[in-house]
Design an enzyme around this catalytic site. Structure first.
Site, PDB file in Angstrom:
ATOM      1  N   GLY A 249       0.816  -1.212   0.000  1.00  0.00           N
ATOM      2  CA  GLY A 249       0.000   0.000   0.000  1.00  0.00           C
ATOM      3  C   GLY A 249       0.849   1.261   0.000  1.00  0.00           C
ATOM      4  CG  ASP A 250       3.390   1.780   3.211  1.00  0.00           C
ATOM      5  OD1 ASP A 250       2.341   2.318   3.590  1.00  0.00           O
ATOM      6  OD2 ASP A 250       4.013   0.931   3.888  1.00  0.00           O
TER       7      ASP A 250
END
Length: 299
Positions: A249-250
């Site tokens: 996600g990052d």
């Protein structure tokens, strides 16, 4: 300039132990140190994409210095606040017959330390971008995100990638981008999605509450972006085998921001974000530039 904030960064000590047994001496088959924390992950992927950023946050003791030195050796600028109490945490991540994690506590951040962070963000200028991601340590007040945002100068955009309550409390400040996944979106609106249109409608509701761009990651179903003009963008997944979800996600946030900075094109930003997220998911750690390019080529 892009700035990332990691309130509680870590040194992740990743080890491989064959057939771990409790109550006995076990020996590593492999070991490595990974610089951890959601904001730091974003800075690392931006660095792979040749986009400069400065990592902000709190460090303490010799482990904090090791983290700071390690990031700078990778070419990532840092401007950490060194606090007096505690130490930058070490998280032990053991891969064996089962995966086991032991996460450290992290340092104690006092009001004086937090005020130092506020003073740093006050220096950001028009055109700068601040990325706030992850949870807030228990030693800080629950309104830490809002207080940081309130100290930003006009013209400084910010991105929020965090859980339900932290995310929702920032919407009235009009974040440039938020990135919930579909499961988080279900939790926010207490709904079980049956089709894609429901996801889009919930994303639009978040816009009505103040978010400019809403990026929804959906694992095997790809991603959807509702941009600030109301246009819907969709992107399928990369080709590859998922072996690790940590940092994906990052990586997507970093790729999206990099793509938008480079082109101001939301379709390309979504494509690069998806490629970065997928490339990290296909590795045991964060993706490299070459792995990201392979993922883009597979889209």
């Amino acid at each position: 300039m892009i700035y990332t904030v990691t309130f509680n960064p870590a040194l992740d000590y990743v080890i491989q132990v064959d057939h771990f047994k409790t109550g006995q001496i076990n020996r590593n088959k492999s070991e490595k140190i990974v610089y951890g924390g959601k904001g730091i992950n974003v800075s690392c992927i931006l660095n792979e994409l040749d986009i400069k950023s400065t990592a902000l946050g709190f460090i303490a003791d010799f482990t904090g210095k090791a983290l700071e030195n390690g990031l700078e050796q990778l070419g990532i600028a840092t401007d950490f606040i060194e606090v007096k109490q505690g130490m930058t945490r070490i998280n032990v991540k053991m891969k064996s017959d089962e995966e086991t994690e032991i996460n450290g506590m992290g340092p104690i951040i006092c009001q004086e330390d937090f005020d130092c962070l506020l003073n740093k963000v006050k220096q950001l200028k028009q055109g700068d971008l601040l990325i706030l991601s992850g949870n807030i340590p228990s030693c800080l007040k629950a309104d830490a995100y809002q207080r940081v945002i309130e100290n930003l100068n006009e013209g400084v955009n910010f991105v929020i990638d965090s859980e339900k309550d932290l995310l929702m409390k920032t919407l009235s400040y009009h974040p440039f981008l938020i990135k919930p996944n579909n499961l988080e979106l279900q939790e926010i609106f207490s709904i079980q999605f049956e089709n894609e249109n429901q996801i889009i409608e919930c994303a639009k509701k978040l816009q009505e509450m103040g978010a400019k761009n809403v990026l929804v990651s959906m694992a095997k179903d790809g991603a959807i972006l509702v941009d600030e003009k109301g246009t819907i963008h969709k992107q399928g997944i990369c080709k590859g085998k998922v072996v690790n979800s940590v940092g994906a996600g990052d990586s997507m946030v970093a790729g999206f921001i990099a793509g938008f900075i480079q082109t101001k094109d939301y379709d390309y930003a979504l494509k690069l974000g998806t490629a970065c997220g997928g490339a990290t998911a296909f590795q045991s750690g964060l993706a490299t530039k070459e792995q990201i390019q392979e993922a883009i080529d597979s889209l």
